[in-house]
Motif scaffolding. Structure first.
Motif, short mmCIF file in Angstrom:
data_model
loop_
_atom_site.label_atom_id
_atom_site.label_comp_id
_atom_site.label_asym_id
_atom_site.label_seq_id
_atom_site.Cartn_x
_atom_site.Cartn_y
_atom_site.Cartn_z
N ASN A 123 -2.03 -3.65 -6.74
CA ASN A 123 -0.97 -4.48 -6.16
C ASN A 123 -0.59 -3.88 -4.81
OD1 ASN A 123 1.39 -5.82 -5.52
ND2 ASN A 123 2.62 -4.75 -7.05
N LEU A 124 -1.06 -4.50 -3.72
CA LEU A 124 -0.81 -3.89 -2.40
C LEU A 124 -0.34 -4.92 -1.38
CD1 LEU A 124 -3.89 -1.54 -2.00
CD2 LEU A 124 -1.54 -0.86 -2.47
N GLU A 125 0.27 -4.38 -0.32
CA GLU A 125 0.73 -5.20 0.80
C GLU A 125 -0.45 -5.43 1.75
OE1 GLU A 125 2.10 -2.78 -0.69
OE2 GLU A 125 4.27 -2.74 -0.59
N ASP B 204 0.49 -8.72 -2.42
CA ASP B 204 1.89 -9.14 -2.62
C ASP B 204 2.53 -9.68 -1.34
OD1 ASP B 204 2.80 -7.01 -1.09
OD2 ASP B 204 3.15 -5.73 -2.80
N GLU B 205 1.76 -9.75 -0.26
CA GLU B 205 2.21 -10.34 1.02
C GLU B 205 3.46 -9.65 1.56
OE1 GLU B 205 2.67 -14.44 0.13
OE2 GLU B 205 0.55 -14.73 -0.32
N THR B 206 3.71 -8.40 1.15
CA THR B 206 4.89 -7.66 1.56
C THR B 206 6.17 -8.41 1.24
OG1 THR B 206 3.54 -6.89 3.40
CG2 THR B 206 5.76 -6.11 3.35
N THR B 207 6.21 -9.04 0.06
CA THR B 207 7.47 -9.65 -0.38
C THR B 207 7.74 -9.18 -1.79
OG1 THR B 207 6.35 -11.58 -1.30
CG2 THR B 207 7.10 -11.76 0.97
N ARG B 208 9.03 -9.12 -2.14
CA ARG B 208 9.40 -8.71 -3.49
C ARG B 208 8.90 -9.73 -4.50
NH1 ARG B 208 13.69 -7.08 -0.22
NH2 ARG B 208 14.39 -4.94 -0.54
N GLY C 106 -0.33 0.94 -6.95
CA GLY C 106 0.48 0.30 -5.91
C GLY C 106 1.85 -0.02 -6.46
N ALA C 107 2.76 -0.57 -5.70
CA ALA C 107 2.53 -0.94 -4.31
C ALA C 107 2.79 0.27 -3.40
CB ALA C 107 3.50 -2.06 -3.95
N ILE C 108 2.64 0.08 -2.11
CA ILE C 108 2.82 1.21 -1.22
C ILE C 108 4.30 1.48 -0.93
CG2 ILE C 108 0.58 1.12 -0.10
CD1 ILE C 108 2.13 -0.23 2.26
N SER C 109 5.09 0.41 -0.77
CA SER C 109 6.47 0.62 -0.33
C SER C 109 7.42 0.59 -1.52
CB SER C 109 6.87 -0.47 0.66
OG SER C 109 6.74 -1.71 0.01
N SER C 110 8.57 1.23 -1.37
CA SER C 110 9.54 1.27 -2.46
C SER C 110 10.10 -0.12 -2.75
CB SER C 110 10.68 2.21 -2.09
OG SER C 110 10.18 3.52 -1.91
N SER C 111 10.33 -0.90 -1.69
CA SER C 111 10.94 -2.21 -1.89
C SER C 111 10.05 -3.14 -2.72
CB SER C 111 11.24 -2.87 -0.55
OG SER C 111 12.36 -2.27 0.03
N ILE D 139 -0.93 -0.48 6.51
CA ILE D 139 -0.91 0.61 5.52
C ILE D 139 -1.54 0.12 4.22
CG2 ILE D 139 0.55 2.16 4.18
CD1 ILE D 139 2.55 2.12 6.43
N GLY D 140 -1.25 -1.12 3.84
CA GLY D 140 -1.81 -1.67 2.60
C GLY D 140 -3.33 -1.64 2.60
N ASN D 141 -3.93 -2.01 3.72
CA ASN D 141 -5.39 -2.04 3.79
C ASN D 141 -5.99 -0.64 3.83
OD1 ASN D 141 -6.33 -4.90 3.79
ND2 ASN D 141 -4.77 -5.02 5.38
N GLN D 142 -5.28 0.31 4.47
CA GLN D 142 -5.75 1.70 4.45
C GLN D 142 -5.78 2.21 3.01
OE1 GLN D 142 -2.74 3.26 7.02
NE2 GLN D 142 -4.07 3.30 8.81
N THR D 143 -4.69 1.93 2.27
CA THR D 143 -4.61 2.39 0.89
C THR D 143 -5.72 1.75 0.05
OG1 THR D 143 -2.22 2.51 1.18
CG2 THR D 143 -3.04 2.62 -1.07
N LEU D 144 -5.95 0.45 0.27
CA LEU D 144 -6.99 -0.25 -0.48
C LEU D 144 -8.36 0.39 -0.22
CD1 LEU D 144 -7.81 -2.58 -2.31
CD2 LEU D 144 -8.15 -3.98 -0.29
#
Lengths: 384, 387
Positions: free
Chosen positions: A26-28, A66-70, A90-95, A36-41
Motif C-alpha cells: 500500500n503506497l503513495e 493510495d493516491e496519497t489520500t487517507r 506501507g504506507a510511507i507517510s504517517s497520515s 517517495i512512494g515509487n522509490q519505496t516500491l
C-alpha cells in the motif's frame, strides 16, 4: 460484474495451480508523495527479486496505489482484507499509515509501515510494525543539532497543521529546542499552501537564527523560493520528508544548502556488517532498476526492501502463512540482518530497536543539477 | 424607486460594517509589536498580487455563469493546463524543425478553426492573413530559440483558450437544454477527468517552474531602516491583470460580439430570436474565460515556482468563492471578490499569527456572512451588466 467474476475464478484457479503467498503493498504511487512512494516500491521490488520464494511457494506482491489520500489508503487496506494477504507493506507517510493500520489491526493482518515516523502508528495495535525510527527521536536529534551545533538561539518552526507527521514532529522539535534554552516561534500552514509571504513577514520581527521546516516538498519548494526572495539567509533544517527529489527539482537553486535528517544511506550506517549488506543491495538496485538516477537511491529504498525482508523472514521462521503465527514470529524477531541495519522487534511496540538517522545537505545548482551530501549518522542506541 | 431605497440602505450598512472593520484593524495593527510600516507595505504588495490572480480566475467563473448559468468546475483545471502549456513552451524550445512543423500544423490548425468559428472570418483574404500569422508565428517561435515568459504566456493563452472551447464543445454543448443539474455534474466530471489526464500525460510529480526571467529579479527598496522585498512579478501581475480587464471591458461594451454576449446573458432565447448566434457567443465566453485562466496560471507558476496536475483545485475553489462574494455573473464583482480574498488571506496571517493555518476559514466565513446579508454578492444586485 462478469469481469470481476471471471477474475475471481482465475484467482481461485491460479491459487490451486501454484500455491502463492500474497503480500499487500500500500503506497503513495501518485499524488503528493509519488516520488517517495515509487522509490519505496522499487526497494520492495528488488528485495522481492532477491527472495521470490518462501516455504517453497511464490510470493506475490499485490500493489495498491493510495493516491496519497487517507480514503485511498483505507480502500487499499480493505482490499487487502478481502484478498486475504498475510501482511501489508506501507504506507510511507504517517497520515496514510494510521487510517490503514486501524483497518488492518481490526482485521488481524500484519502491517509494516515503511517510513511512518509518528509514534502513534505502532501504538494502534499488536499487528502494526514499522521500519523507521520515531519522530520523538528525530525531533530531538534535529533540535540538538540546530541549537548546539548551529548555535541558534531563536528558531522559527514551520509545521503543516493538517498532517500527523509534520504536526507531531514540530512538537518534539519545539520541546527539545526550548529545553536546550532556545526561543521558538511556530508558524502554521495547511496542505497545498503556496503563498508563505505573510508567515515569512511574521517571522521577520522574531529575527530567527535558524528555521526548522517539518513538512513536505509540495509546500517546501515554494516556501524556500519565497524565503530566499524575501531576504532570509538563515540556515533551514528539514526532516525526512524533504529526502525527495521534488524538493530540489521544485525550488531549483533556492534549495541550495538545505540540511535535513533522514533514513541512513549505506555510508552513514555505523555497523560495518550492516553497511556491507547495504552496499551490496545498492549495487543490486542499480543493476536491476533500469535508468535509475543516482539521486533516486536513498534510505526510503532500504526501508522498503527491509519491510519485505523481515516479513518473509518471519513467515520462514513461523513455518506457516498463518497470520497469527507470523505476527508472533515478527514480534519476537531479534537481530535480523537487514539492509538498513540490525532489526529487533522483541520488547518494542513495533518500532525497531536500533535505527540510524543520517544528516544530509542539498547542493543545488539548478533543478536538473543537484546532489545530496552525507554529513554524518547517529544511531538510536548512541542517543538513548 | 423601492429598489433604489433598499440599495442605498444596504450601501450604508455595508459602509458602516466596513468602517468598523477598518477601526478594528487599525487597533490590531497598533497593538502588534514589530508590525512596522515596511511590513504593512510588504503585505499590501503580496496581497495585491495574490488577489489579482484570484480575480483573473474568478472572471472565467462569472462569465460562464452569466451566459449559461453553469458553474464550470473544470475552470481550475483549465488554469492548470495554462501553466503546463507555458512550462512546455518555455522548457522544450527550441524544437527540431520537423517536430516543430508537426506541432505547428496540429496546434495552428486547431487554433485557426476555433478562431474562425468564434469571430466570423468569412472573408478569404483576412482568413489567409490570419492563418499565415498563426502558422508562421507558431513555427518561428517554436523552432529558433528558447522562449521567454512573454512568448510562453501568449502561446499558452491561445492554446488554453482553444482547450476551453473544446471542453465546451465536447462536454457541455450536447447538454444544452438538459436540466441544469446534468451540466453541473458534467462539469465536476470534466474537472476530475482533466486532473487525472494531467497526472497521466504530464506526470504526477511536482515540476519546478524556475523560469529565470526578469520577473524574479529582486528589486528591493527601503522604508526607513527596513527593507521591502520586491520582485518584478509583484508589479507585473497586477499590471497584466489590469490590462486584461481593460481589454475585456472594451470588448464587452464596445464590440458587436460583446453586445451579443450581453444580450445572451440577459436572455438567451430572445437574443437568438434577434439573430444572435448563441452557440458562437457561448464558445467565445469559454475562449475568453480560458485565456484569462491561462494568464493567471502562468503568472501563478512564475510567482510560486512550481506546477503539478492538481494545482488548479484550491485556486479554483478560492476563485469561485471570490466570484460568489462579488456577485456571480458580475465582472466588477469577480475582480472585487478576488482582491478581497487575496487581502484577507494575507492580512489574517499577519494580524493574527496564531491563526495562520486557518486563513482559508476566514475567507469562507466571509462568504457565509455575505451570502446571509447580501445573497446576490457585493455588487450582484445590478443585473444590467451580467456577462
Amino acid at each position: 460484474m462478469r469481469k470481476s467474476l471471471l477474475l475471481a475464478v482465475l484467482v481461485i484457479l491460479g491459487s490451486f495451480a501454484f500455491a502463492q503467498v500474497k503480500i499487500g503493498v500500500n503506497l503513495e504511487l501518485s499524488g503528493r508523495f509519488a516520488a517517495i512512494g515509487n522509490q519505496t516500491l522499487n526497494g520492495i521490488k528488488v528485495a522481492h527479486m532477491q527472495m521470490p520464494k518462501v516455504l517453497g511457494q511464490e510470493v506475490q506482491l499485490v500493489i495498491c496505489d493510495d493516491e496519497t489520500t487517507r480514503e485511498g489508503s483505507i480502500a487499499c487496506a480493505q482490499r487487502f482484507v478481502n484478498e486475504g494477504v498475510v501482511g501489508v507493506l506501507g504506507a510511507i507517510s504517517s497520515s496514510m499509515s494510521i487510517p490503514a493500520a486501524e483497518v488492518l489491526q481490526d482485521a488481524g493482518i500484519i502491517m509494516i509501515s515503511t517510513s511512518s515516523t509518528n509514534p502513534q502508528t505502532t501504538q494502534i495495535g499488536d499487528y502494526i510494525f514499522r521500519m523507521a525510527y520515531t519522530d520523538d527521536f528525530q525531533g530531538k536529534l534535529a533540535a540538538a543539532y540546530v541549537v548546539k551545533d548551529l548555535g541558534a538561539k531563536r528558531v522559527a518552526i514551520f509545521r503543516q497543521i493538517d498532517d500527523d507527521y509534520s504536526y507531531g514532529l514540530a512538537g518534539f522539535f519545539d520541546a527539545t529546542a526550548k529545553k536546550l534554552g532556545a526561543k521558538t516561534l511556530v508558524q502554521d500552514y495547511v496542505a497545498n499552501t503556496v503563498d508563505f509571504t505573510a508567515q515569512l513577514n511574521n517571522i521577520r520581527g522574531f529575527k530567527p537564527d535558524a528555521i526548522y521546516y517539518s513538512g513536505f516538498c509540495a509546500e517546501g519548494a515554494p516556501f524556500m523560493k519565497q524565503l530566499r526572495e524575501q531576504g532570509f539567509t538563515q540556515q533551514v533544517v528539514g526532516a525526512d520528508a524533504s529526502d525527495d527529489p521534488q524538493c530540489p527539482e521544485g525550488a531549483g537553486a533556492a534549495f541550495d544548502g538545505w540540511i535535513f535528517t533522514g533514513f541512513a544511506t549505506p555510508n552513514l550506517i555505523p555497523d560495518p556488517e550492516a553497511k556491507k549488506r547495504a552496499e551490496a543491495f545498492k549495487a543490486k538496485y542499480f543493476a536491476t532498476i533500469k535508468n535509475a538516477k543516482p539521486g533516486d537511491f536513498n534510505g526510503f529504498v532500504l526501508a522498503g526492501a527491509d519491510s519485505y525482508n523481515v516479513l518473509v523472514a518471519a513467515i520462514k521462521k513461523a513455518g506457516t502463512t498463518d497470520v497469527k503465527a507470523v505476527r508472533d514470529a515478527l514480534a519476537n524477531m531479534e537481530h535480523y540482518p537487514g539492509v538498513s541495519g540490525d532489526i529487533t522487534y522483541k520488547g518494542t511496540d513495533g518500532t525497531p530497536k536500533d535505527r540510524t538517522i543520517g544528516f544530509y545537505q542539498y547542493k543545488v545548482k539548478s533543478a536538473n543539477d543537484w546532489k545530496k551530501i552525507e554529513l554524518f549518522g547517529k544511531s538510536t542506541a548512541e542517543v538513548q | 424607486m423601492a429598489a433604489s431605497k433598499i440599495t442605498s440602505r444596504s450601501t450604508i450598512i455595508s459602509l458602516l460594517i466596513g468602517a468598523v472593520f477598518v477601526v478594528l484593524l487599525g487597533a490590531r495593527i497598533n497593538s502588534l509589536e514589530n508590525y512596522t510600516f515596511a511590513r504593512v507595505v510588504q503585505d499590501f504588495l503580496n496581497a495585491l498580487t495574490l488577489g489579482s490572480l484570484y480575480a483573473l480566475i474568478a472572471l472565467g467563473y462569472t462569465m460562464v455563469y452569466g451566459i449559461i448559468r453553469l458553474i464550470n468546475f473544470a475552470h481550475g483545471e483549465i488554469f492548470m493546463l495554462g501553466s503546463y502549456f507555458a512550462f512546455y513552451a518555455m522548457t522544450l524550445t527550441p524544437l527540431p524543425w520537423a517536430i516543430s512543423l508537426l506541432v505547428t500544423i496540429i496546434l495552428g490548425g486547431t487554433v485557426l478553426l476555433v478562431l474562425r468559428s468564434l469571430f466570423n472570418l468569412e472573408e478569404p483574404k483576412r482568413t489567409f492573413a490570419l492563418s499565415l500569422i498563426i502558422f508562421g508565428g507558431t513555427f518561428f517561435l517554436l523552432t529558433f530559440r528558447k522562449l521567454g515568459w512573454v512568448e510562453g504566456l501568449t502561446l499558452s493563452m491561445l492554446a488554453t483558450g482553444v482547450a476551453g472551447v473544446l471542453l465546451e464543445a465536447i462536454a457541455y454543448k450536447p447538454l444544452r437544454g438538459a436540466p441544469r443539474e446534468s451540466m453541473l455534474i458534467t462539469a465536476i466530471a470534466a474537472s476530475f477527468f482533466l486532473q487525472n489526464f494531467g497526472q497521466l500525460v504530464f506526470g504526477a510529480r511536482v515540476r519546478g517552474f524556475n523560469a529565470q526571467t526578469i520577473l524574479n529579479k529582486p528589486l528591493n527598496f527601503h522604508i526607513g531602516p527596513e527593507t521591502v522585498y520586491f520582485t518584478g512579478i509583484l508589479v507585473v501581475v497586477p499590471l497584466i491583470t489590469a490590462l486584461l480587464l481593460w481589454v475585456l471591458n472594451l470588448f464587452v461594451s464596445r464590440t458587436r460580439l460583446g453586445k451579443a454576449m450581453r444580450a445572451t446573458a440577459q436572455d438567451a432565447e430572445v437574443a437568438q430570436m434577434m439573430g444572435v448566434n448563441v452557440n458562437q457567443v457561448i464558445a467565445l465566453t469559454f475562449f475568453i474565460g480560458s485565456i484569462l485562466a491561462a494568464a493567471a496560471g502562468v503568472m501563478y507558476a512564475i510567482r510560486f515556482g512550481q506546477i503539478h496536475p492538481l494545482m488548479g483545485l484550491m485556486p479554483g475553489i478560492k476563485a469561485f468563492t471570490a466570484a460568489v462574494i462579488g456577485g456571480i455573473g458580475s465582472l466588477p464583482g469577480a475582480v472585487l471578490g478576488g482582491l478581497l480574498l487575496g487581502f484577507i488571506e494575507i492580512y489574517v496571517v499577519s494580524l493574527f499569527p496564531t491563526l495562520s493555518a486557518y486563513k482559508d476559514v476566514f475567507a469562507f466565513v466571509l462568504l457565509i456572512l455575505i451570502l446571509l446579508f447580501r445573497p446576490s454578492g457585493l455588487v450582484g444586485e445590478d443585473l444590467t451588466e451580467k456577462v
